[in-house]
Design a protein around this motif. Sequence first.
Motif, PDB file in Angstrom:
ATOM      1  N   SER A  30       0.983  -1.388  -0.271  1.00 35.69           N
ATOM      2  CA  SER A  30       0.272   0.204  -0.152  1.00 35.69           C
ATOM      3  C   SER A  30       0.584   1.327  -0.117  1.00 35.69           C
ATOM      4  CB  SER A  30      -0.722   0.182   1.637  1.00 35.69           C
ATOM      5  OG  SER A  30      -1.727  -1.384   0.893  1.00 35.69           O
ATOM      6  N   ILE A  31       1.671   1.357   1.003  1.00 32.17           N
ATOM      7  CA  ILE A  31       2.469   2.370   0.707  1.00 32.17           C
ATOM      8  C   ILE A  31       3.871   2.661  -0.700  1.00 32.17           C
ATOM      9  CG2 ILE A  31       4.962   3.477   2.016  1.00 32.17           C
ATOM     10  CD1 ILE A  31       3.607   2.011   5.067  1.00 32.17           C
ATOM     11  N   LEU A  32       4.000   1.414  -1.241  1.00 29.46           N
ATOM     12  CA  LEU A  32       4.759   1.504  -2.059  1.00 29.46           C
ATOM     13  C   LEU A  32       4.116   2.048  -3.434  1.00 29.46           C
ATOM     14  CD1 LEU A  32       7.567   1.022  -3.843  1.00 29.46           C
ATOM     15  CD2 LEU A  32       6.655  -1.362  -3.953  1.00 29.46           C
ATOM     16  N   TYR A  33       2.610   1.811  -3.060  1.00 28.48           N
ATOM     17  CA  TYR A  33       1.579   2.452  -4.601  1.00 28.48           C
ATOM     18  C   TYR A  33       1.441   3.623  -4.254  1.00 28.48           C
ATOM     19  CZ  TYR A  33      -1.769   3.516  -6.679  1.00 28.48           C
ATOM     20  OH  TYR A  33      -3.432   4.222  -7.455  1.00 28.48           O
ATOM     21  N   LEU A  34       1.441   4.094  -3.298  1.00 25.78           N
ATOM     22  CA  LEU A  34       1.050   5.576  -2.359  1.00 25.78           C
ATOM     23  C   LEU A  34       2.714   6.338  -2.870  1.00 25.78           C
ATOM     24  CD1 LEU A  34      -1.084   5.637   0.751  1.00 25.78           C
ATOM     25  CD2 LEU A  34      -1.617   6.078  -1.681  1.00 25.78           C
ATOM     26  N   ILE A  35       3.475   5.999  -3.366  1.00 24.01           N
ATOM     27  CA  ILE A  35       4.931   6.789  -2.713  1.00 24.01           C
ATOM     28  C   ILE A  35       5.214   7.309  -4.750  1.00 24.01           C
ATOM     29  CG2 ILE A  35       7.500   6.596  -3.189  1.00 24.01           C
ATOM     30  CD1 ILE A  35       7.378   5.274  -0.824  1.00 24.01           C
ATOM     31  N   LEU A  36       4.960   5.511  -4.909  1.00 24.75           N
ATOM     32  CA  LEU A  36       4.718   5.537  -7.186  1.00 24.75           C
ATOM     33  C   LEU A  36       3.990   5.861  -7.359  1.00 24.75           C
ATOM     34  CD1 LEU A  36       6.125   1.893  -7.746  1.00 24.75           C
ATOM     35  CD2 LEU A  36       7.273   3.852  -7.602  1.00 24.75           C
ATOM     36  N   ARG A  37       2.267   6.411  -7.273  1.00 22.86           N
ATOM     37  CA  ARG A  37       1.243   7.103  -7.379  1.00 22.86           C
ATOM     38  C   ARG A  37       1.253   8.506  -7.463  1.00 22.86           C
ATOM     39  NH1 ARG A  37      -1.885   7.160 -11.568  1.00 22.86           N
ATOM     40  NH2 ARG A  37      -3.929   7.848 -11.581  1.00 22.86           N
ATOM     41  N   GLY A  38       2.187   8.633  -6.257  1.00 25.19           N
ATOM     42  CA  GLY A  38       1.792  10.201  -5.770  1.00 25.19           C
ATOM     43  C   GLY A  38       3.673  10.426  -6.482  1.00 25.19           C
ATOM     44  N   THR A  39       4.440  10.055  -6.644  1.00 25.65           N
ATOM     45  CA  THR A  39       5.262  10.812  -7.414  1.00 25.65           C
ATOM     46  C   THR A  39       5.185  10.495  -9.501  1.00 25.65           C
ATOM     47  OG1 THR A  39       6.936   9.143  -6.838  1.00 25.65           O
ATOM     48  CG2 THR A  39       7.416   9.830  -8.780  1.00 25.65           C
ATOM     49  N   THR A  40       3.959   9.734  -9.543  1.00 27.77           N
ATOM     50  CA  THR A  40       3.165   9.670 -11.097  1.00 27.77           C
ATOM     51  C   THR A  40       2.649  11.275 -11.302  1.00 27.77           C
ATOM     52  OG1 THR A  40       3.222   7.592 -11.526  1.00 27.77           O
ATOM     53  CG2 THR A  40       1.620   8.685 -12.709  1.00 27.77           C
ATOM     54  N   LEU A  41       2.039  11.923 -10.355  1.00 26.08           N
ATOM     55  CA  LEU A  41       0.733  12.390  -9.807  1.00 26.08           C
ATOM     56  C   LEU A  41       1.903  13.919 -10.153  1.00 26.08           C
ATOM     57  CD1 LEU A  41      -2.111  11.773  -7.630  1.00 26.08           C
ATOM     58  CD2 LEU A  41      -2.011  11.671 -10.201  1.00 26.08           C
ATOM     59  N   LEU A  42       2.597  14.121  -9.761  1.00 25.27           N
ATOM     60  CA  LEU A  42       3.730  14.942  -9.298  1.00 25.27           C
ATOM     61  C   LEU A  42       4.392  14.834 -11.187  1.00 25.27           C
ATOM     62  CD1 LEU A  42       5.628  14.521  -6.073  1.00 25.27           C
ATOM     63  CD2 LEU A  42       3.915  16.548  -6.949  1.00 25.27           C
ATOM     64  N   ILE A  43       4.760  14.321 -11.809  1.00 23.44           N
ATOM     65  CA  ILE A  43       5.360  14.314 -13.154  1.00 23.44           C
ATOM     66  C   ILE A  43       4.135  14.718 -14.032  1.00 23.44           C
ATOM     67  CG2 ILE A  43       6.554  13.022 -14.755  1.00 23.44           C
ATOM     68  CD1 ILE A  43       7.408  11.334 -11.974  1.00 23.44           C
ATOM     69  N   MET A  44       2.835  14.160 -13.521  1.00 21.07           N
ATOM     70  CA  MET A  44       1.781  14.417 -15.079  1.00 21.07           C
ATOM     71  C   MET A  44       1.276  15.256 -15.108  1.00 21.07           C
ATOM     72  SD  MET A  44       3.098  11.794 -16.149  1.00 21.07           S
ATOM     73  CE  MET A  44       0.957  11.680 -18.024  1.00 21.07           C
TER      74      MET A  44
ATOM     75  N   GLY B  83       1.700  17.340 -12.240  1.00 24.36           N
ATOM     76  CA  GLY B  83       2.198  18.207 -11.087  1.00 24.36           C
ATOM     77  C   GLY B  83       1.119  19.068  -9.707  1.00 24.36           C
ATOM     78  N   SER B  84       0.120  17.812  -9.233  1.00 23.66           N
ATOM     79  CA  SER B  84      -0.218  18.438  -7.906  1.00 23.66           C
ATOM     80  C   SER B  84      -0.316  16.985  -7.217  1.00 23.66           C
ATOM     81  CB  SER B  84      -1.086  18.812  -8.310  1.00 23.66           C
ATOM     82  OG  SER B  84      -2.091  18.944  -7.214  1.00 23.66           O
ATOM     83  N   LEU B  85      -0.415  17.034  -5.803  1.00 20.05           N
ATOM     84  CA  LEU B  85      -0.777  15.997  -5.008  1.00 20.05           C
ATOM     85  C   LEU B  85      -2.143  16.172  -4.827  1.00 20.05           C
ATOM     86  CD1 LEU B  85       2.213  14.958  -3.251  1.00 20.05           C
ATOM     87  CD2 LEU B  85       1.479  13.834  -5.144  1.00 20.05           C
ATOM     88  N   SER B  86      -3.478  16.378  -5.271  1.00 15.33           N
ATOM     89  CA  SER B  86      -4.518  16.786  -5.107  1.00 15.33           C
ATOM     90  C   SER B  86      -5.600  15.428  -4.849  1.00 15.33           C
ATOM     91  CB  SER B  86      -5.195  17.429  -5.854  1.00 15.33           C
ATOM     92  OG  SER B  86      -5.360  17.427  -6.949  1.00 15.33           O
ATOM     93  N   LYS B  87      -4.761  14.206  -6.120  1.00 17.67           N
ATOM     94  CA  LYS B  87      -5.935  13.529  -6.064  1.00 17.67           C
ATOM     95  C   LYS B  87      -5.899  12.157  -4.955  1.00 17.67           C
ATOM     96  CE  LYS B  87      -6.853  13.562 -11.289  1.00 17.67           C
ATOM     97  NZ  LYS B  87      -6.318  13.160 -12.769  1.00 17.67           N
ATOM     98  N   LEU B  88      -4.311  12.681  -4.372  1.00 15.89           N
ATOM     99  CA  LEU B  88      -4.409  11.603  -3.769  1.00 15.89           C
ATOM    100  C   LEU B  88      -4.911  11.309  -2.798  1.00 15.89           C
ATOM    101  CD1 LEU B  88      -1.046   9.724  -3.845  1.00 15.89           C
ATOM    102  CD2 LEU B  88      -0.017  10.964  -2.081  1.00 15.89           C
TER     103      LEU B  88
END
Length: 212
Positions: free
Chosen positions: A93-107, A109-114
């Motif tokens: 779960s934590i690994l998913y959130l880290i990778l998903r958060g990184t993807t959101l930042l790249i794509m 530029g925000s973590l609003s969906k996290l």
Amino acid sequence: MKGLIIKDLYELIKQCRFVVLLCLVYMIIAIMGESSTFFLAFAIVFISMLPITLMAYDEKSKWDSYAITMPYTRKEMVLSKYILSLIGILSMSILYLILRGTTLLIMDGSLSKLPGMMTSMLPMILVAILFSSINFPIIFKFGAEKGRLAMIILCALVGGIFGASAASAEEGGDFFVSIFSSIPNIVYPIAAVILLIISFWISVNFYEKREL
């Protein structure tokens, strides 16, 4: 206790590398795909059940018969498997959130969906704990080989239910959210703790009465 967990982690890396890799692949698919809940749920549930696979290896090698001659109680041996299952669930779960958060930042530029994604993960974690909570007592009662059939039937039943839910959901919708949307978030951790306590108590009672 620490020694039992280290032993299981070492065995997990040595014996179950392919399964762990498969879970990671499903998690990556969940990160990259639009409709990600099924793949993420599969990865979390599957990783939570790896301790049961390890129990099959232990049974084949007669580990339990050897372990009871060491300074470990049967209660500790049961607890180590529950802890390992929780480690798997939380790590995935934590690994998913880290990778998903990184993807959101790249794509984006925000973590609003996290935060919304974190909320949608709660039912998945509860389902994974439900699987473990039901399967562990079966395995500790009958052993890995005899309990395998009951475990397969349970997995097929629950998987069928969630698969049907996914198929009937609106296109692009989140079927986990649609099923559990009316349940307050606080219910999930409370339900998880209750499930684990009841399951652990049953497993200990079964295992203490079982001949090794």
